[in-house]
Scaffold this active site. Sequence first.
Site, PDB file in Angstrom:
ATOM      1  NE  ARG A 210      -3.751  -2.396   1.297  1.00 55.63           N
ATOM      2  CZ  ARG A 210      -4.970  -2.651   1.772  1.00 55.63           C
ATOM      3  NH1 ARG A 210      -5.647  -1.706   2.363  1.00 55.63           N
ATOM      4  NH2 ARG A 210      -5.504  -3.836   1.625  1.00 55.63           N
ATOM      5  CD  GLU A 212      -2.483   2.773   3.532  1.00 58.19           C
ATOM      6  OE1 GLU A 212      -3.649   2.886   3.868  1.00 58.19           O
ATOM      7  OE2 GLU A 212      -1.715   1.913   3.989  1.00 58.19           O
ATOM      8  CG  HIS A 219      -1.733   2.727   8.092  1.00 54.38           C
ATOM      9  ND1 HIS A 219      -2.301   3.528   9.052  1.00 54.38           N
ATOM     10  CD2 HIS A 219      -2.753   2.217   7.355  1.00 54.38           C
ATOM     11  CE1 HIS A 219      -3.623   3.516   8.896  1.00 54.38           C
ATOM     12  NE2 HIS A 219      -3.928   2.732   7.878  1.00 54.38           N
TER      13      HIS A 219
HETATM   14  P1  ATP Z   1      -7.178   1.151   7.628  1.00 53.67           P
HETATM   15  O1  ATP Z   1      -8.564   1.753   7.533  1.00 53.67           O
HETATM   16  O2  ATP Z   1      -6.788   0.803   9.028  1.00 53.67           O
HETATM   17  O3  ATP Z   1      -6.143   1.937   6.901  1.00 53.67           O
HETATM   18  P2  ATP Z   1      -8.050  -0.510   5.496  1.00 53.67           P
HETATM   19  O4  ATP Z   1      -9.508  -0.542   5.792  1.00 53.67           O
HETATM   20  O5  ATP Z   1      -7.545   0.417   4.460  1.00 53.67           O
HETATM   21  O6  ATP Z   1      -7.253  -0.252   6.858  1.00 53.67           O
HETATM   22  P3  ATP Z   1      -8.326  -3.097   4.318  1.00 53.67           P
HETATM   23  O7  ATP Z   1      -8.240  -2.724   2.890  1.00 53.67           O
HETATM   24  O8  ATP Z   1      -9.647  -3.307   4.933  1.00 53.67           O
HETATM   25  O9  ATP Z   1      -7.540  -1.981   5.161  1.00 53.67           O
HETATM   26  O10 ATP Z   1      -7.341  -4.329   4.564  1.00 53.67           O
HETATM   27  C1  ATP Z   1      -7.670  -5.467   5.354  1.00 53.67           C
HETATM   28  C2  ATP Z   1      -6.778  -5.539   6.580  1.00 53.67           C
HETATM   29  O11 ATP Z   1      -5.395  -5.503   6.210  1.00 53.67           O
HETATM   30  C3  ATP Z   1      -6.946  -4.361   7.523  1.00 53.67           C
HETATM   31  O12 ATP Z   1      -8.042  -4.569   8.383  1.00 53.67           O
HETATM   32  C4  ATP Z   1      -5.631  -4.352   8.255  1.00 53.67           C
HETATM   33  O13 ATP Z   1      -5.613  -5.314   9.296  1.00 53.67           O
HETATM   34  C5  ATP Z   1      -4.646  -4.805   7.190  1.00 53.67           C
HETATM   35  N1  ATP Z   1      -4.002  -3.639   6.590  1.00 53.67           N
HETATM   36  C6  ATP Z   1      -4.482  -2.868   5.598  1.00 53.67           C
HETATM   37  N2  ATP Z   1      -3.641  -1.879   5.291  1.00 53.67           N
HETATM   38  C7  ATP Z   1      -2.575  -2.031   6.102  1.00 53.67           C
HETATM   39  C8  ATP Z   1      -1.353  -1.321   6.260  1.00 53.67           C
HETATM   40  N3  ATP Z   1      -1.068  -0.265   5.514  1.00 53.67           N
HETATM   41  N4  ATP Z   1      -0.480  -1.753   7.188  1.00 53.67           N
HETATM   42  C9  ATP Z   1      -0.762  -2.832   7.947  1.00 53.67           C
HETATM   43  N5  ATP Z   1      -1.890  -3.547   7.847  1.00 53.67           N
HETATM   44  C10 ATP Z   1      -2.801  -3.154   6.938  1.00 53.67           C
END
Ligand code: ATP
Length: 423
Positions: A210, A212, A219
């Site tokens: 990601r 981000e 994250h």
């Molecule tokens: P958040 O809102 O916390 O940024 P997200 O809703 O964007 O997360 P999802 O796309 O729902 O994330 O991804 C499924 C799961 O993967 C998340 O619930 C989280 O546990 C994990 N995850 C997602 N993005 C990250 C990240 N950048 N770093 C670590 N874990 C992540």
Amino acid sequence: MRSAEISPEMDGKKVTVFGWVHEVRDLGGLVFIVLRDREGFIQVTLPKKIIDPETFKKAKKISRESVLRVEGTVKKEEKAPNGFEIIPEVIDVLNESQAPLPLEVTEKVPADLDTRLENRFMDLRRPKIFAIFKIKSEITKSIRDFLNREGFIEVQTPKIVSTATEGGTELFPVSYFEREAFLNQSPQLYKQILMSAGFEKVFEIGPIFRAEEHNTTRHLNEATSVDIEVSFADHEDVMKILERLIAKVYCDVLENCEKQLEILDVKLEVPEIPFERITYDEALEMLGDQIPWGEDLDLQALKTIGSKIESHYFITNWPIKIKPFYVMALDEKLSKSFDLMHGYIELASGAQREHRYEKLVENIKSKGLHPESFEFYLKAFRYGMPPHSGWGLGLERLVMSMLNLNNIREAMLFPRDRTRLVP
Ligand code: ATP
Ligand code: MG
């Protein structure tokens, strides 16, 4: 032999041990070398009177963190760690460590996270840090065992892809010969295609990427996702699998990582299932007027809710407009979706998926995306796609929340974040 294999009852036995020099204590006529291996410490004791003079001289000069092979005799000694010491006959320096050390391995001098991560190879030698990864390994094993027993098939989907999963901008471009490609942000689309392929229940434990920009304590730019997808199941069915999995993981860690939990001073309690379920609307009610209807819950909001609910809980029925196109609607406004939370930390997101081709195309368009770029995915929906549901669980988030770590970087061996690409 390893430290854990030796006991005071082996008094008089000859052993060969390997390890790193954790500490050298020179009392003049008596030298102690504390050796460290993965499982613990071994005290090597050198009384000048009985040790060969050459060996004695050499031992005094050994630098900390050098790697040794020691041949000697086990001696019962109540004052030594684990109740024994080793009186050496041969000390072989397999590899000498330079001095000064870039980082303390003993807990005497605390270092900041940046310095620790820069010298991660050394940071990971600290028993407290190693314990985290021993537990992470147990968690992974427990997840695999559980899902295998439930009849899931483990799969590997591509990490180099041509389209964004959710059409977002949070993608890392890579050059793929003459074309542009991206690192996959989720196995979502591929695990759904496998439902059309008739795999019925799949799981994958793999990296997600990601791009981000924000640097938060929750994250990473490269994380590990545990993903499942199940045919002929609705969102309720996969929520039940998820809560049973979490409870099982806690049980296994409690049973098999007693020593590591003690080192980390973590008291675990197996969360009771079923987990509490609150709807998005109920969450807004708990928050008063903090969040307008239809908006995502921000960190502050999640902290408020998390402080009111002990242990794990689900937030269900999210507004469809803030969910990705593949999520199935519950009605005009809501969706068949859920997040698994622990305190304010989101551990997983899941939903029943839209399996009806026309609706899915509509959803893609309504998000401002182009169905043509998803043709490889949409095709699988035109020739017999069963209803299906699934979720994605962040492995590092799980480790972090289980062990009460204050930064997700602590749960990754070599974290990738906004500024860190090495080591
Ligand atoms: P958040 O809102 O916390 O940024 P997200 O809703 O964007 O997360 P999802 O796309 O729902 O994330 O991804 C499924 C799961 O993967 C998340 O619930 C989280 O546990 C994990 N995850 C997602 N993005 C990250 C990240 N950048 N770093 C670590 N874990 C992540
Ligand atoms: Mg999510």
